[in-house]
Design a protein around this motif. Structure first.
Motif, PDB file in Angstrom:
ATOM      1  N   ALA A  49       0.981  -1.095  -0.015  1.00 37.39           N
ATOM      2  CA  ALA A  49       0.011   0.112  -0.059  1.00 37.39           C
ATOM      3  C   ALA A  49       0.806   1.207   0.052  1.00 37.39           C
ATOM      4  CB  ALA A  49      -0.873   0.023   1.197  1.00 37.39           C
ATOM      5  N   LEU A  50       0.257   2.152  -0.757  1.00 34.99           N
ATOM      6  CA  LEU A  50       1.038   3.751  -0.837  1.00 34.99           C
ATOM      7  C   LEU A  50       0.206   4.507   0.021  1.00 34.99           C
ATOM      8  CD1 LEU A  50       2.920   5.432  -1.569  1.00 34.99           C
ATOM      9  CD2 LEU A  50       1.737   6.057  -3.524  1.00 34.99           C
ATOM     10  N   ILE A  51       0.642   4.695   1.258  1.00 32.55           N
ATOM     11  CA  ILE A  51      -0.256   5.649   2.138  1.00 32.55           C
ATOM     12  C   ILE A  51       0.472   6.895   2.334  1.00 32.55           C
ATOM     13  CG2 ILE A  51      -0.978   3.465   3.448  1.00 32.55           C
ATOM     14  CD1 ILE A  51       0.954   3.923   5.637  1.00 32.55           C
ATOM     15  N   SER A  81       9.508   1.548   2.405  1.00 27.98           N
ATOM     16  CA  SER A  81      10.138   2.871   1.446  1.00 27.98           C
ATOM     17  C   SER A  81       9.505   4.080   1.555  1.00 27.98           C
ATOM     18  CB  SER A  81      10.457   2.269   0.110  1.00 27.98           C
ATOM     19  OG  SER A  81       9.238   1.928  -0.562  1.00 27.98           O
ATOM     20  N   TYR A  82       9.982   5.063   1.438  1.00 29.55           N
ATOM     21  CA  TYR A  82       9.349   6.421   1.402  1.00 29.55           C
ATOM     22  C   TYR A  82       9.499   7.054  -0.011  1.00 29.55           C
ATOM     23  CZ  TYR A  82      14.100   8.152   1.895  1.00 29.55           C
ATOM     24  OH  TYR A  82      15.545   8.645   1.583  1.00 29.55           O
ATOM     25  N   VAL A  83       8.536   7.972  -0.147  1.00 31.70           N
ATOM     26  CA  VAL A  83       8.513   9.044  -1.209  1.00 31.70           C
ATOM     27  C   VAL A  83       9.196  10.259  -0.930  1.00 31.70           C
ATOM     28  CG1 VAL A  83       7.400  10.427  -2.588  1.00 31.70           C
ATOM     29  CG2 VAL A  83       6.303   8.144  -2.069  1.00 31.70           C
ATOM     30  N   PRO A  84      10.452  10.449  -1.616  1.00 34.29           N
ATOM     31  CA  PRO A  84      11.234  11.737  -1.320  1.00 34.29           C
ATOM     32  C   PRO A  84      10.456  13.177  -1.376  1.00 34.29           C
ATOM     33  CG  PRO A  84      12.465  10.468  -3.018  1.00 34.29           C
ATOM     34  CD  PRO A  84      11.137   9.655  -2.753  1.00 34.29           C
ATOM     35  N   VAL A  85      10.647  14.093  -0.298  1.00 35.72           N
ATOM     36  CA  VAL A  85       9.947  15.202  -0.399  1.00 35.72           C
ATOM     37  C   VAL A  85      10.982  16.374  -0.295  1.00 35.72           C
ATOM     38  CG1 VAL A  85       8.448  16.730   1.072  1.00 35.72           C
ATOM     39  CG2 VAL A  85       8.131  14.389   1.003  1.00 35.72           C
ATOM     40  N   ALA A  86      10.737  17.347  -1.205  1.00 32.68           N
ATOM     41  CA  ALA A  86      11.840  18.218  -1.234  1.00 32.68           C
ATOM     42  C   ALA A  86      12.086  19.138  -0.048  1.00 32.68           C
ATOM     43  CB  ALA A  86      11.487  19.302  -2.387  1.00 32.68           C
ATOM     44  N   GLY A  87      13.315  19.221   0.528  1.00 31.77           N
ATOM     45  CA  GLY A  87      13.501  19.868   1.744  1.00 31.77           C
ATOM     46  C   GLY A  87      13.195  19.230   3.008  1.00 31.77           C
ATOM     47  N   VAL A 115       9.568   5.814  11.337  1.00 35.69           N
ATOM     48  CA  VAL A 115      10.101   6.759  10.227  1.00 35.69           C
ATOM     49  C   VAL A 115       9.884   8.026  10.672  1.00 35.69           C
ATOM     50  CG1 VAL A 115       9.636   7.348   7.777  1.00 35.69           C
ATOM     51  CG2 VAL A 115       9.018   5.067   8.549  1.00 35.69           C
ATOM     52  N   VAL A 116      11.275   8.705  10.416  1.00 38.43           N
ATOM     53  CA  VAL A 116      11.233  10.291  11.128  1.00 38.43           C
ATOM     54  C   VAL A 116      11.565  10.992   9.870  1.00 38.43           C
ATOM     55  CG1 VAL A 116      12.813  11.458  12.175  1.00 38.43           C
ATOM     56  CG2 VAL A 116      12.420   9.259  12.996  1.00 38.43           C
ATOM     57  N   TRP A 117      10.856  12.233   9.705  1.00 34.37           N
ATOM     58  CA  TRP A 117      10.930  13.058   8.499  1.00 34.37           C
ATOM     59  C   TRP A 117      11.433  14.457   9.339  1.00 34.37           C
ATOM     60  CZ3 TRP A 117       6.732  10.000   8.159  1.00 34.37           C
ATOM     61  CH2 TRP A 117       6.758   9.159   6.988  1.00 34.37           C
ATOM     62  N   THR A 118      12.559  15.048   8.952  1.00 36.79           N
ATOM     63  CA  THR A 118      12.790  16.192   9.532  1.00 36.79           C
ATOM     64  C   THR A 118      13.285  17.387   8.427  1.00 36.79           C
ATOM     65  OG1 THR A 118      14.372  14.921  11.161  1.00 36.79           O
ATOM     66  CG2 THR A 118      14.861  17.318  10.963  1.00 36.79           C
ATOM     67  N   LEU A 135       4.587   6.790   2.321  1.00 37.62           N
ATOM     68  CA  LEU A 135       5.204   5.444   2.470  1.00 37.62           C
ATOM     69  C   LEU A 135       4.631   4.551   1.570  1.00 37.62           C
ATOM     70  CD1 LEU A 135       5.805   5.406   6.328  1.00 37.62           C
ATOM     71  CD2 LEU A 135       7.497   6.182   4.941  1.00 37.62           C
ATOM     72  N   SER A 136       5.565   3.735   1.228  1.00 37.11           N
ATOM     73  CA  SER A 136       4.929   2.350   0.597  1.00 37.11           C
ATOM     74  C   SER A 136       5.400   1.016   1.416  1.00 37.11           C
ATOM     75  CB  SER A 136       5.483   1.858  -0.604  1.00 37.11           C
ATOM     76  OG  SER A 136       5.414   0.758  -1.210  1.00 37.11           O
ATOM     77  N   VAL A 137       4.286   0.390   2.107  1.00 33.19           N
ATOM     78  CA  VAL A 137       4.596  -0.450   2.987  1.00 33.19           C
ATOM     79  C   VAL A 137       3.865  -1.952   2.662  1.00 33.19           C
ATOM     80  CG1 VAL A 137       4.465   0.987   4.983  1.00 33.19           C
ATOM     81  CG2 VAL A 137       2.249   0.150   4.455  1.00 33.19           C
ATOM     82  N   GLY A 138       4.556  -2.791   2.959  1.00 36.98           N
ATOM     83  CA  GLY A 138       3.786  -4.103   2.590  1.00 36.98           C
ATOM     84  C   GLY A 138       4.754  -5.178   3.054  1.00 36.98           C
TER      85      GLY A 138
END
Length: 242
Positions: A49-51, A81-87, A115-118, A135-138
């Motif tokens: 799943a992509l959540i 896995s994560y989807v990159p976010v600019a910044g 998962v830690v986003w900074t 995130l893509s999880v499965g």
């Protein structure tokens, strides 16, 4: 001429009342306290799943510069896995599980548990903004529901934990429903999020309309407006008769 003026004034009063009611109806959902949520909020067992987590900033004086999401350890995801976010910098925290778990015929002894986003300088979530973090999880475990507690850290040091359970929770944890039936409020949440994201090219920016207080205020606003029109008509007729 006097009667015409009185009638116009009465209609104006009613129109103002209706306008005020409509504004209240519209403003109530927007003014309702937004919360961290996940969309889609359902997933099929065994799927990948992509959540997406919707992170609103709820401070007028501070920015949101860090977001943490806890992933399950009793029913872990073998792949994250994560989807990159600019910044934004992302860290996948892998830990040894309390006990091995069988996944797809194999045995998993360690998994991503957080998962830690900074936010980098200049990219924190400002007042009136929200950030989408995906995130893509499965494979999704065959279980009822999965709690995904989130922790939101503000630039002034305030920490908000979105980890409570229950429909009436003040700081509810995001929930991914697998085999359990989602609560009714999520249906309204999804409709608002989908419509908003489509209108804004995939970036939702409104508060949840599932807040019962918001719905109550919105309905009250429309009622107030309707009552204003009725009173205006009755008043004008009485003045015309006199």
């Amino acid at each position: 001429m006097k009667k015409r003026t009185t009638l116009s004034s009465s209609v104006l009063v009613g129109s103002v009342a209706l306008g005020a009611g409509a504004l209240l109806a519209i403003a109530a959902p927007l003014a309702a306290s937004a919360h961290v949520s996940v969309t889609p909020y359902t997933a099929e067992p065994g799927s990948y799943a992509l959540i997406t987590f919707k992170i609103p900033n709820e401070s007028a004086t501070a920015t949101t510069d860090k977001v943490e999401v806890d992933l399950p350890t009793a029913t872990p995801f073998a792949s994250v896995s994560y989807v990159p976010v600019a910044g934004w910098d992302v860290e996948l925290v892998t830990e040894t599980l309390p006990k091995p778990v069988k996944v797809d015929g194999g045995e998993v002894t360690e998994a991503v548990t957080k998962v830690v986003w900074t936010a980098q300088a200049g990219h924190a979530i400002q007042d009136g903004q929200l950030q989408l973090l995906s995130l893509s999880v499965g494979p999704v475990p065959d279980t009822g529901r999965i709690l995904l507690p989130a922790t939101q850290t503000y630039s002034d040091g305030r920490v908000v934990k979105w980890s409570e359970k229950g429909a009436d929770a003040d700081k509810p944890a995001p929930v991914l429903y697998v085999t359990d039936t989602p609560v009714a409020s999520h249906d309204a949440d999804a409709e608002v999020t989908a419509a908003t994201e489509e209108a804004h090219g995939g970036a939702g920016t409104t508060a949840s309309a599932s807040d019962p207080i918001a719905r109550g205020l919105g309905i009250s606003g429309l009622v107030v407006g309707a009552v204003g029109i009725v009173l205006a008509v009755v008043f004008s007729r009485r003045r015309a008769a006199n």
